[in-house]
Structure formats: structure tokens, C-alpha cells
Design an enzyme around this catalytic site. Structure first.
Site, mmCIF file in Angstrom:
data_model
loop_
_atom_site.group_PDB
_atom_site.id
_atom_site.type_symbol
_atom_site.label_atom_id
_atom_site.label_comp_id
_atom_site.label_asym_id
_atom_site.label_seq_id
_atom_site.Cartn_x
_atom_site.Cartn_y
_atom_site.Cartn_z
ATOM 1 C CE LYS A 152 -7.120 6.173 0.135
ATOM 2 N NZ LYS A 152 -6.452 7.309 0.789
ATOM 3 C CD GLN A 204 -6.885 10.942 1.494
ATOM 4 O OE1 GLN A 204 -7.314 9.807 1.593
ATOM 5 N NE2 GLN A 204 -5.790 11.224 0.813
ATOM 6 C CG ASP A 256 -2.690 5.803 5.436
ATOM 7 O OD1 ASP A 256 -2.717 5.134 4.380
ATOM 8 O OD2 ASP A 256 -3.210 6.931 5.544
#
Ligand code: NAP
Length: 295
Positions: free
Chosen positions: A54, A98, A121
Site C-alpha cells: 500500500k 491494518q 477503508d
């Protein structure tokens, strides 16, 4: 029939190129450089690899990447303090924590602490709610990528019968909302669904997000259907001691019946990261009061 392979790698590369163009435009026209902060707590090897990819793509598309690594033993207060700091930082437009978090940290509590405007997200209930009622929202990256892939085969999904296997908050449920918004007729299935194979055989569009290697067989698929395989499963390879990745769909069988199908790897996976970049640019524009970008 031999299915057309939906090349997620190439489609994601094209999307990243469009993101990079938008980033350049925002920088030259508005002096705005979108920034994505990624928070990783602990040493989970898969998470380390995802976070590394990412950050790399963030920089490649011209955005700022803020990498925050915390020890496995980080406590709740420290993690929440970091999230609050990132919420307040004007250089940060997207925040991604994460998952999974090391125990006993509560992922729900941490996700709720993220400013919904920076929730790239799309997991915050505010964004899930906005998506459900048809308001502009930051949408979870994997389902967003799935829709983009399906639309490379059928530009309009209106009126199509779509079946989603899996009802998770990160894939199945947002896919339902996105498909409804595309005017598809949607059935969401799960572990209690009766005669799943028969339900799947009705689908013009089949999305598998189960986490079970090659569970969807060739005879579950309507001839000519579009099959989007979200699953990523590591299984033993033919060579002793080696592993390989397979999806939730038995690719060799399914590709004899489907009209189009995503491979694993190289299908949905690359789109997820590309869509994270899309969300970061969208968040940056919204936070700066600019019109939505062209991606
Ligand atoms: P999850 O939270 O574990 O959800 C799995 C869903 O599958 C649940 O709704 C479950 O039903 C359903 N299910 C399990 N066994 C089933 C069965 N025998 N028949 C019918 N339905 C069944 O998983 P997830 O997070 O959504 O992820 C699904 C898969 O996608 C995994 O392989 C994951 O690695 C992959 N994934 C890939 C990406 C990507 O970027 N490509 C991103 C996210 C996830 P119940 O609700 O009844 O338990």
C-alpha cells in the site's frame, strides 16, 4: 465455452494511472497532495506485506505515505492517541488501520475512532450507513473493485441477477449495496443458505467471498455468467513444502462455463489497492471542499 479472463492486474494498473493523473492535477491546480496514513500494530507477516504494498503504490501514484509501525504490545490508549493525531493532521486525508489487530485490542473501537471523512477503508458505520441510504460515502475497496471489474464485462448491471456468496461487513454487505445502486437484482447467500449451488446457477453475475478454496464448482455456474472471485486461499502446491494461491471458485472448471471470470491471483486483489488510492483521492477532494475527482 472458454471464459474471457478479466485481467485485474491490467485494469488496476490503468486505474492507478488515472489516480496519478488526478493527483498531478490536484497538485498543480490546487496545491493539494493527498496523503494516506497506514497504521500497523504488531508483526503479522501478511499484514506487513500488505502495508508495504500500500505504501509503495501510494508513493508511485504521487501521494504522500505516512507509515506508522507500532509494537505488538502497543496499548489501547496509545493506538487511539495516534488515530486522533492523524484525524487532526491536515496532511493526512486517509487513515487505514491494518487488521487484524493484536489481542486484546478491539478493532471495532479503533475503527470507530477514525474520522469518517478519512475512513478510506469504508469500514466506519457512518460510511456503511451513508452507502446503505444512497448518500456519497467512502466505500470498502474490495467491493468497489469487484463492481469495476464486473462493469468491464457488462457496462450496465441493471436488471441482471446477481448472487453474492458471503455477508461480511467488508465484502458481502457493501457489495449488496453497490449492486442495488447499479440496479441489479441481488441475492446475498451465506453458510445457512439452502441449496447454494441452485441459487448460484440463477446468477448472471456471481461474486464469491467465502474464504473456502475452490468451493464454487463449474456446475454451479450459469453458462455465460460473469464470475468475480474475491477469495484468497493458500493451499499446498504440487511441490512438497510449497504453497500456492487459489480463489473460492474452481477456476479450471468454472472457466469452461462462465462467460468471463477473474483469476486468482491477478483478479480482485490488485483492484483492492488501486481502489484504496481512489478513496484517498476522493477523501482529499471532499476534505478540501473540491468537486469529486474523475476517478
Ligand atoms: P468472512 O468475514 O470470513 O466471511 C465469509 C462469508 O462466507 C460469511 O458470510 C460466511 O457465512 C460465508 N460462508 C462460509 N462458509 C460458507 C459456506 N460453506 N457456504 C456459504 N457461505 C459460506 O470473509 P471475508 O473477509 O468476507 O473474505 C472472504 C474471502 O475473500 C477470503 O478468502 C478473503 O481472504 C478474501 N478477501 C480478499 C480480498 C482481496 O483483496 N482480494 C479482500 C478481502 C477479502 P456466515 O456469515 O453464515 O458465517
Amino acid at each position: 465455452m472458454t471464459a474471457r479472463i478479466i485481467d485485474g492486474k491490467a485494469i488496476a494498473a490503468e486505474l492507478r494511472g488515472k489516480v496519478a493523473n488526478e493527483v498531478r492535477r490536484l497538485s498543480t491546480q490546487h496545491g493539494l497532495t493527498p496523503g494516506l496514513a497506514v497504521v500497523l500494530a504488531g508483526n503479522n507477516p501478511a499484514s506487513q506485506s500488505y502495508v508495504g504494498s500500500k505504501a509503495k503504490v501510494t508513493v508511485e501514484t504521487g501521494m504522500r505515505s505516512f507509515d506508522h509501525r507500532l509494537p505488538e504490545t502497543v496499548d489501547r490508549a496509545e493506538l487511539l492517541a495516534l488515530v486522533n493525531k492523524l484525524n487532526a493532521d491536515p496532511a493526512v486525508h486517509g487513515i487505514l488501520v491494518q487488521l487484524p489487530l493484536p489481542s486484546p485490542l478491539d478493532a471495532q473501537e479503533v475503527l470507530l475512532a477514525i474520522d469518517p471523512a478519512k475512513d478510506v477503508d469504508g469500514f466506519h458505520p457512518v460510511n456503511a450507513g451513508r452507502l446503505a441510504v444512497g448518500m456519497p460515502a467512502l466505500v470498502p475497496c474490495t467491493p468497489l473493485g469487484c463492481i469495476m471489474l464486473a462493469k468491464t464485462v457488462q457496462p450496465s448491471l441493471a436488471g441482471l441477477d446477481a448472487v453474492v456468496i458471503g455477508r461480511s461487513n467488508i465484502v458481502g454487505k457493501p457489495l449488496l449495496q453497490l449492486l442495488l445502486a447499479e440496479n441489479a437484482t441481488v441475492t446475498v447467500t451465506h453458510s445457512r443458505t439452502r441449496d447454494l449451488a441452485a441459487v448460484c446457477r440463477r446468477a448472471d453475475l456471481l461474486f464469491a467471498a467465502i474464504g473456502r478454496p475452490e468451493m464454487v464448482r463449474g456446475d454451479w455456474i450459469k453458462p455465460g455468467a460473469t464470475v468475480i472471485d474475491v477469495g484468497i486461499n493458500r493451499v499446498p502446491a504440487a511441490t512438497a513444502g510449497k504453497t500456492r494461491l487459489v480463489g473460492d471458485v474452481a477456476f479450471a472448471e468454472a472457466s469452461q462455463v462462465a462467460g468471463a471470470i477473474t483469476p486468482v491471483p491477478g483478479g480482485v486483489g490488485p483492484m483492492t489497492i488501486a481502489c484504496l488510492m481512489v478513496n484517498t483521492v476522493r477523501a482529499a477532494c471532499a476534505l478540501a471542499g473540491l468537486p469529486a475527482p474523475a476517478v
